[in-house]
Design a protein around this motif. Structure first.
Motif, short mmCIF file in Angstrom:
data_model
loop_
_atom_site.label_atom_id
_atom_site.label_comp_id
_atom_site.label_asym_id
_atom_site.label_seq_id
_atom_site.Cartn_x
_atom_site.Cartn_y
_atom_site.Cartn_z
N VAL A 145 39.60 40.45 45.85
CA VAL A 145 38.73 39.50 46.74
C VAL A 145 37.51 40.22 47.39
N LEU A 146 38.19 41.39 48.12
CA LEU A 146 37.09 41.90 48.99
C LEU A 146 36.03 42.55 48.02
N GLU A 147 36.27 43.06 47.18
CA GLU A 147 35.19 43.75 46.53
C GLU A 147 34.13 42.79 45.79
N ARG A 148 34.27 41.38 45.81
CA ARG A 148 33.20 40.65 45.34
C ARG A 148 31.77 41.03 45.62
N GLY A 149 30.92 41.17 44.79
CA GLY A 149 29.43 41.28 45.46
C GLY A 149 29.40 42.58 46.23
N LEU A 150 30.15 43.45 46.45
CA LEU A 150 30.00 44.61 47.26
C LEU A 150 30.06 45.83 46.54
N ARG A 151 29.49 46.90 46.91
CA ARG A 151 29.68 48.25 46.40
C ARG A 151 31.20 48.73 46.53
N THR A 152 31.41 49.40 45.56
CA THR A 152 33.14 49.67 45.56
C THR A 152 33.25 51.06 45.80
N ASP A 153 32.33 51.92 46.17
CA ASP A 153 32.38 53.37 46.28
C ASP A 153 32.65 53.74 47.84
N ASP A 154 32.46 52.73 48.73
CA ASP A 154 32.73 52.95 49.95
C ASP A 154 33.97 52.45 50.41
N HIS A 155 35.04 52.17 49.73
CA HIS A 155 36.27 51.54 50.07
C HIS A 155 37.50 52.39 50.01
N VAL B 103 46.47 45.67 44.18
CA VAL B 103 45.33 46.97 44.52
C VAL B 103 44.79 46.30 45.90
N CYS B 104 44.72 47.15 46.82
CA CYS B 104 44.14 46.36 48.10
C CYS B 104 43.17 47.47 48.49
N VAL B 105 42.47 47.13 49.70
CA VAL B 105 41.11 47.77 50.27
C VAL B 105 41.33 47.81 51.70
N LEU B 106 41.10 48.78 52.37
CA LEU B 106 40.98 48.88 53.82
C LEU B 106 39.66 48.39 54.00
N ARG B 107 39.50 47.40 55.01
CA ARG B 107 37.95 46.66 55.25
C ARG B 107 37.01 47.61 55.45
N ARG C 149 35.82 53.39 56.39
CA ARG C 149 34.77 53.60 55.18
C ARG C 149 35.35 55.01 54.68
N SER C 150 35.19 54.82 53.30
CA SER C 150 35.83 56.26 52.53
C SER C 150 34.79 57.43 52.67
N LYS C 151 33.43 57.23 52.76
CA LYS C 151 32.33 58.37 52.58
C LYS C 151 32.19 58.71 54.10
N THR C 152 32.00 59.91 54.55
CA THR C 152 31.29 60.07 55.90
C THR C 152 29.94 60.02 56.08
N SER C 153 29.23 60.20 54.63
CA SER C 153 28.07 60.05 54.74
C SER C 153 27.46 58.90 55.28
N ARG C 154 28.02 57.76 54.81
CA ARG C 154 27.31 56.60 55.35
C ARG C 154 28.14 56.40 56.80
N ALA C 155 29.28 56.69 57.03
CA ALA C 155 29.76 56.54 58.27
C ALA C 155 29.46 57.55 59.26
N LYS C 156 28.33 58.52 58.97
CA LYS C 156 28.04 59.54 59.86
C LYS C 156 29.34 60.57 60.00
#
Length: 170
Positions: A51-61, A72-76, A108-115
């Motif tokens: 549900v949450l990944e519809r239309g979103l980048r999936t590499d930041d989850h 399979v679930c995703v932290l928002r 977020r999974s990547k510190t680059s986007r999240a500083k």
């Protein structure tokens, strides 16, 4: 002897002083939003990935298997998709517009986007059902009010972009 409290990379504790400042700011902003008709919703920390990944980048989850269901679930990583889910499902029978506010932490999974931090506080609004200039003006006025009166900023800039301009240039 040293006391250690290891945390995963990008995660951190907020001690009382910082936690209180953050909570006070959130409350001030939510109060400004409420005065303009934005009603708060509380969103789940994680959702089904399908549900949450519809239309979103999936590499930041951050994905995981929910032990009870095996799904399979995703932290928002952001709250906007959750608002879209609510409007598209729970509010389907209600007439627009929908003025919704939220407050919480995203991960977020990547510190680059999240500083340097991966857990990021968010306070915001979503306006659904008022398109065009009227919706834009309402949100710009709300943003200016929230920044000046709610957050107490004396000086700030609001950057705008228009997808139609970008599309025509491309």
């Amino acid at each position: 002897m040293t006391l250690e409290h290891p945390l995963p990379p990008g995660m951190r504790d907020l001690l009382p002083e910082e936690a209180e400042r953050r909570r006070d700011l959130s409350r001030a902003l939510l109060e400004r939003f409420a005065r303009r008709g934005y009603r708060i919703v509380t969103l789940p920390l994680f959702e089904l990935a399908s549900v949450l990944e519809r239309g979103l980048r999936t590499d930041d989850h951050i994905r995981f298997i929910e032990p009870e269901s095996g799904e399979v679930c995703v932290l928002r990583p952001d709250m906007t998709p959750q608002i879209a889910r609510i409007v598209g499902t729970r509010f389907r029978e209600r007439p627009p517009p929908f003025r919704l506010a939220y407050e919480g932490t995203v991960v977020r999974s990547k510190t680059s986007r999240a500083k340097k931090h991966r857990q990021i506080p968010q306070v915001g609004v979503e306006l659904c059902g008022i398109a065009g200039k009227d919706g834009d003006v309402e949100l710009l006025a709300l943003a200016a009010d929230a920044l000046s009166e709610g957050a107490g900023l004396k000086s700030f800039a609001i950057d705008l972009s228009d997808a139609e301009i970008v599309r025509s240039l491309l």
